[in-house]
Design a protein around this motif. Sequence first.
Motif, short mmCIF file in Angstrom:
data_model
loop_
_atom_site.label_atom_id
_atom_site.label_comp_id
_atom_site.label_asym_id
_atom_site.label_seq_id
_atom_site.Cartn_x
_atom_site.Cartn_y
_atom_site.Cartn_z
N LEU A 1 8.68 18.02 0.42
CA LEU A 1 8.29 17.49 -1.14
C LEU A 1 7.07 17.21 -1.34
CD1 LEU A 1 11.26 14.92 -1.94
CD2 LEU A 1 11.16 17.32 -2.93
N GLY A 2 6.06 18.24 -0.51
CA GLY A 2 4.56 18.17 -0.45
C GLY A 2 4.27 17.01 0.38
N SER A 3 3.09 16.43 -0.25
CA SER A 3 2.36 15.15 0.68
C SER A 3 1.96 14.23 -0.26
CB SER A 3 1.41 15.96 1.54
OG SER A 3 0.46 14.71 1.96
N TRP A 4 1.71 13.04 0.22
CA TRP A 4 1.33 11.89 -0.71
C TRP A 4 -0.29 11.49 -0.18
CZ3 TRP A 4 5.42 12.00 2.57
CH2 TRP A 4 5.44 11.21 3.47
N LEU A 5 -0.81 12.46 0.30
CA LEU A 5 -2.38 12.14 0.67
C LEU A 5 -3.12 11.85 -0.33
CD1 LEU A 5 -4.45 12.07 2.90
CD2 LEU A 5 -4.82 14.23 2.59
N ALA A 6 -2.64 12.50 -1.48
CA ALA A 6 -3.69 12.41 -2.82
C ALA A 6 -3.76 10.65 -3.35
CB ALA A 6 -2.90 13.00 -4.13
N PHE A 7 -2.67 9.95 -2.69
CA PHE A 7 -2.92 8.57 -3.13
C PHE A 7 -3.26 7.66 -2.22
CE2 PHE A 7 0.47 11.23 -5.38
CZ PHE A 7 0.08 11.10 -6.57
N PHE A 8 -4.04 8.41 -0.93
CA PHE A 8 -4.94 7.62 0.01
C PHE A 8 -6.23 7.49 -0.73
CE2 PHE A 8 -2.17 7.49 3.96
CZ PHE A 8 -1.18 7.29 3.56
N LEU B 1 6.09 9.91 -9.14
CA LEU B 1 6.02 10.10 -10.46
C LEU B 1 4.95 11.19 -11.06
CD1 LEU B 1 6.12 6.15 -11.50
CD2 LEU B 1 8.00 8.04 -11.57
N SER B 2 4.35 11.64 -9.96
CA SER B 2 3.09 12.59 -10.14
C SER B 2 3.71 13.95 -10.86
CB SER B 2 2.33 12.96 -8.77
OG SER B 2 3.18 13.55 -7.99
N ASP B 3 2.86 14.71 -11.53
CA ASP B 3 3.46 15.75 -12.05
C ASP B 3 3.21 17.14 -11.24
OD1 ASP B 3 4.02 14.72 -14.59
OD2 ASP B 3 1.89 14.75 -15.27
N ASP B 4 2.13 16.90 -10.06
CA ASP B 4 2.12 18.39 -9.39
C ASP B 4 2.20 18.21 -7.79
OD1 ASP B 4 -0.23 16.54 -9.34
OD2 ASP B 4 -1.68 17.92 -9.28
N GLN B 5 2.22 16.75 -7.31
CA GLN B 5 2.42 16.40 -5.93
C GLN B 5 3.68 16.33 -5.31
OE1 GLN B 5 -0.62 16.49 -4.00
NE2 GLN B 5 -1.70 16.72 -5.75
N PHE B 6 4.92 15.81 -6.20
CA PHE B 6 6.02 15.60 -5.75
C PHE B 6 6.90 16.89 -5.85
CE2 PHE B 6 10.32 13.69 -5.94
CZ PHE B 6 10.16 13.05 -4.79
N PHE C 1 0.85 -1.25 -0.07
CA PHE C 1 0.00 0.09 -0.12
C PHE C 1 0.84 1.22 -0.08
CE2 PHE C 1 -1.97 3.42 2.17
CZ PHE C 1 -3.22 3.77 1.33
N VAL C 2 1.73 1.37 0.86
CA VAL C 2 2.50 2.57 1.12
C VAL C 2 3.59 2.78 -0.23
CG1 VAL C 2 4.55 1.66 2.56
CG2 VAL C 2 3.87 3.91 2.69
N GLY C 3 3.83 1.67 -0.59
CA GLY C 3 4.79 1.61 -1.96
C GLY C 3 4.05 2.18 -3.15
N GLN C 4 2.92 1.90 -3.17
CA GLN C 4 2.05 2.45 -4.50
C GLN C 4 1.87 3.73 -4.13
OE1 GLN C 4 -1.35 3.48 -4.72
NE2 GLN C 4 -1.43 3.33 -2.55
N ALA C 5 1.71 4.12 -2.86
CA ALA C 5 1.48 5.74 -2.67
C ALA C 5 2.60 6.29 -2.78
CB ALA C 5 0.98 6.14 -1.23
N TRP C 6 3.69 5.93 -2.41
CA TRP C 6 5.01 6.66 -2.36
C TRP C 6 5.50 6.66 -3.90
CZ3 TRP C 6 7.56 4.15 2.40
CH2 TRP C 6 7.35 5.28 3.43
N THR C 7 5.33 5.62 -5.00
CA THR C 7 5.58 5.51 -6.17
C THR C 7 4.80 6.40 -7.03
OG1 THR C 7 6.34 3.34 -6.07
CG2 THR C 7 6.06 3.92 -8.20
N ARG C 8 3.62 6.56 -6.86
CA ARG C 8 2.86 7.24 -7.62
C ARG C 8 2.78 8.78 -7.18
NH1 ARG C 8 -3.05 5.15 -6.12
NH2 ARG C 8 -3.78 6.92 -7.69
N TRP C 9 3.24 9.16 -5.97
CA TRP C 9 3.42 10.39 -5.49
C TRP C 9 4.88 10.86 -6.13
CZ3 TRP C 9 7.36 11.27 -1.17
CH2 TRP C 9 7.38 12.61 -0.88
#
Length: 334
Positions: free
Chosen positions: A145-152, A56-61, A46-54
């Motif tokens: 580096l922002g937050s990864w909440l968008a991927f919860f 690779l994101s254009d506006d969150q990371f 779960f946290v791996g997918q959140a961190w990975t998508r974060w």
Amino acid sequence: MTKVGGGLTLGDTAQMRSGQTRPADTRELGGGVSLWALLGVFWILFVGQAWTRWALSDDQFAPAPIFGPDTFSDSSLAVLRIIELVSLVIAAVTIWTFLIRPLWRQRQLTLDGMIVIGSLLAAGIDPMINYFHYTFAWNAHALNLGSWLAFFPLHQGPTRYAEGIAWFVPQYLYLGIGLAAIECKIILALRRRHPGIANIRSFSMAFVVILLLDIVIEQLFVRTQVYAFPRTWDALTVFAGTQYQFPVYESVFVAAYAAGFTYLRMSAHDSPDGLPWVHRGIQRWSPRLRTPVKLLSIVGFCAVWAALSYFIPWSWMSVNADSIISVPTFMMPG
């Protein structure tokens, strides 16, 4: 039951003939290490997918935006940088003390080392503090580096704010394994001074010490505007209505978080075989897989306990907050 031969019963011989044997130790049948390990695998995925998508994101990371017109003085910024540096040093010392040095000396991963790894992975749950509302305000001047909440999934709170990586990740170490080590020392000291003292009493006394210690630590962070609590329960908040309002239940949850690791370590200390309760049933696994399974079970415990002791109750309490303040613009989400 009639005995035959060297003390065996007729029931034993019947079991042998049918191919059934009695286990050498019935304790091997108990324990839920496999379940905890499964939870550890789930959390890593779960946290791996959140961190990975974060990442690779254009506006969150990216560092969170700093809004005006409120300003953060140079002297305040210097204090923030000192806090970040000290936090990183404490984290390094914690990792060395509880993970690297024992691994180097004993050539095996210890329980404390597993807790360090599990705590670092548990840090991935941190955005859940703002899952429903922006109830924990972050200073955007902190290294972030922002937050990864968008991927919860199903989140409702804002997603662009500054997770202060340099100070909040170390907190998962020193508020977990660090405070637990202090609690264990207090409990063992009480046992030496008062033999026969009940666990409920010694653990409670250690809990109160950690509770008071966390209140002091939190005041440092709040007063230096590293973070703020914009949504709290007035009845359980000191300095309510001011920018320095502090919910006392924050420290209760932190102390509960540390208490979980204290109980984990003490269960290993008090066990004849040195195993904590989370590792019960590890004998069912082959020797070469026992260390990975033990580690995964601790990862699972760290994530679950962080959720149960802190984030779930905190998120629930943020929904019905009645002491709501405006924070400086450099703490506002984007």
